[in-house]
Design an enzyme around this catalytic site. Structure first.
Site, PDB file in Angstrom:
ATOM      1  N   LYS A 207       0.808  -1.239   0.000  1.00 25.86           N
ATOM      2  CA  LYS A 207       0.000   0.000   0.000  1.00 25.86           C
ATOM      3  C   LYS A 207       0.833   1.278   0.000  1.00 25.86           C
ATOM      4  O   LYS A 207       1.993   1.294   0.428  1.00 25.86           O
ATOM      5  CB  LYS A 207      -0.960  -0.023   1.181  1.00 25.86           C
ATOM      6  CG  LYS A 207      -2.134  -0.950   0.898  1.00 25.86           C
ATOM      7  CD  LYS A 207      -3.279  -0.755   1.831  1.00 25.86           C
ATOM      8  CE  LYS A 207      -4.402  -1.701   1.390  1.00 25.86           C
ATOM      9  NZ  LYS A 207      -5.237  -2.095   2.517  1.00 25.86           N
ATOM     10  N   ARG A 242      -3.847 -10.203   5.072  1.00 24.81           N
ATOM     11  CA  ARG A 242      -4.314 -10.171   3.675  1.00 24.81           C
ATOM     12  C   ARG A 242      -3.134  -9.747   2.804  1.00 24.81           C
ATOM     13  O   ARG A 242      -2.598  -8.662   2.981  1.00 24.81           O
ATOM     14  CB  ARG A 242      -5.473  -9.195   3.545  1.00 24.81           C
ATOM     15  CG  ARG A 242      -6.107  -9.154   2.164  1.00 24.81           C
ATOM     16  CD  ARG A 242      -7.272  -8.178   2.118  1.00 24.81           C
ATOM     17  NE  ARG A 242      -7.930  -8.188   0.841  1.00 24.81           N
ATOM     18  CZ  ARG A 242      -7.508  -7.531  -0.235  1.00 24.81           C
ATOM     19  NH1 ARG A 242      -6.393  -6.817  -0.181  1.00 24.81           N
ATOM     20  NH2 ARG A 242      -8.174  -7.588  -1.369  1.00 24.81           N
TER      21      ARG A 242
HETATM   22  N1  HH2 Z   1      -7.356  -3.667   1.086  1.00 19.33           N
HETATM   23  C1  HH2 Z   1      -7.747  -3.696  -0.211  1.00 19.33           C
HETATM   24  C2  HH2 Z   1      -8.920  -4.381  -0.578  1.00 19.33           C
HETATM   25  N2  HH2 Z   1      -9.646  -5.058   0.344  1.00 19.33           N
HETATM   26  N3  HH2 Z   1      -9.984  -5.747   2.577  1.00 19.33           N
HETATM   27  C3  HH2 Z   1      -9.616  -5.749   3.850  1.00 19.33           C
HETATM   28  N4  HH2 Z   1     -10.331  -6.420   4.765  1.00 19.33           N
HETATM   29  N5  HH2 Z   1      -8.492  -5.078   4.278  1.00 19.33           N
HETATM   30  C4  HH2 Z   1      -7.716  -4.372   3.413  1.00 19.33           C
HETATM   31  O1  HH2 Z   1      -6.720  -3.745   3.861  1.00 19.33           O
HETATM   32  C5  HH2 Z   1      -8.089  -4.345   2.035  1.00 19.33           C
HETATM   33  C6  HH2 Z   1      -9.260  -5.057   1.633  1.00 19.33           C
HETATM   34  C7  HH2 Z   1      -6.940  -2.999  -1.236  1.00 19.33           C
HETATM   35  O2  HH2 Z   1      -6.024  -3.865  -1.852  1.00 19.33           O
HETATM   36  P1  HH2 Z   1      -6.241  -4.610  -3.250  1.00 19.33           P
HETATM   37  O3  HH2 Z   1      -7.391  -5.551  -3.192  1.00 19.33           O
HETATM   38  O4  HH2 Z   1      -4.976  -5.233  -3.691  1.00 19.33           O
HETATM   39  O5  HH2 Z   1      -6.501  -3.436  -4.269  1.00 19.33           O
HETATM   40  P2  HH2 Z   1      -7.791  -2.938  -5.022  1.00 19.33           P
HETATM   41  O6  HH2 Z   1      -8.785  -2.507  -3.998  1.00 19.33           O
HETATM   42  O7  HH2 Z   1      -7.270  -1.820  -5.880  1.00 19.33           O
HETATM   43  O8  HH2 Z   1      -8.338  -4.093  -5.820  1.00 19.33           O
END
Ligand code: HH2
Length: 262
Positions: A207, A242
């Site tokens: 992040k 995660r």
């Molecule tokens: N971060 C993201 C998405 N979902 N869910 C939880 N519970 N906690 C988190 O920190 C979290 C999450 C963001 O990461 P990512 O899925 O890789 O990116 P994007 O939202 O751009 O798909």
């Protein structure tokens, strides 16, 4: 509590660190098998990016992205399947197709989400955020970020419990309506969430809060920062991580768990 790794499967064109990489059903399934081999015990499948400024997608599009991957993984693996969604309609179809955990980044803001998860006897990840991915960057005024996030999660967990959801996991939402400094503070003071009495999940993986460190401006250069955050999170009580880089995060988490338990 043993540490578990939740591997991320983004079936999206625009996720912040891996958008477009696992966008077809075949690519997502291939990636899922790799994450299982690397030691993920939960897979979190998402069809809508929540990065700052991301465009929302329709229910139909999100279902089209997520459900075939979920169905294939249900047939081919025994790993626990989670779906990352803020839409009750998507949660309903995902639970019907074999998911047993819903990861709601809006922290059960929609009462229909609570009812749906309870009806399927599924688990929930309640994450803290403010606003939407479009607006959250400007919503970072807190008197005490840890206290406020804690109060929100406690209230939402109580509502979930009152509706009959048995498995509740809490997540402070690193990077969601938080400045970099607030994300670091949440990690440093994560131990204060333990008093709430629920397992804690964190998602620091790749992040942008890490970009304050020289050399970590780009998402692909943030592995070391991710591992530092994972180790500190586990030392301070996180039991689910995660992660995109499952093998590395698992090793960091297991080493940190040894320190915690020593
Ligand atoms: N971060 C993201 C998405 N979902 N869910 C939880 N519970 N906690 C988190 O920190 C979290 C999450 C963001 O990461 P990512 O899925 O890789 O990116 P994007 O939202 O751009 O798909």
């Amino acid at each position: 509590m043993p540490v578990r790794i939740m591997g991320v499967i983004n079936v999206t064109p625009d996720s912040f660190s891996d958008g477009g990489r696992h966008q077809t059903c075949e690519a997502a399934i291939h990636h899922a098998h790799r994450l299982i081999a690397e030691g993920a015990s939960i897979l979190d499948i998402g069809g809508e990016s929540t990065r700052p400024g991301a465009e929302p997608v329709s229910v139909e599009e999100e279902l089209h992205r997520v459900i075939p991957v979920l169905e294939a993984l249900r047939r081919e693996t025994t790993v626990r399947l989670s779906v990352d969604t803020m839409k009750p309609e998507v949660a309903e179809s995902a639970l019907h197709a074999g998911a047993t955990l819903i990861n709601d980044v809006t922290g059960l803001r929609d009462p229909a989400m609570i009812e749906t998860i309870a009806r399927y006897n599924a688990g929930v990840v309640i994450m803290h955020m403010r606003g939407t991915p479009q607006t959250m960057r400007g919503l970072t005024d807190y008197v005490d970020v840890v206290e406020e996030v804690k109060q929100y999660l406690a209230a939402q967990a109580a509502a979930a419990r009152a509706t009959g959801i048995a498995e509740i996991i809490l997540d402070p939402g690193i990077g969601f309506a938080k400045t970099a400094a607030q994300s670091f503070t949440l990690l440093r003071r994560l131990g204060e969430f333990e008093k709430l009495g629920y397992p804690i999940l964190i998602g620091p993986s790749r992040k942008s809060f890490l970009s304050v460190v020289p050399g970590m401006e780009r998402a692909e250069d943030r592995l070391e920062g991710t591992l530092a955050a994972v180790a500190i999170g586990v030392l301070n009580g996180a039991s689910i991580i995660r992660a995109h880089d499952v093998a590395a995060c698992r090793k960091a988490a297991l080493a940190a768990a040894e320190v915690r338990n020593s």
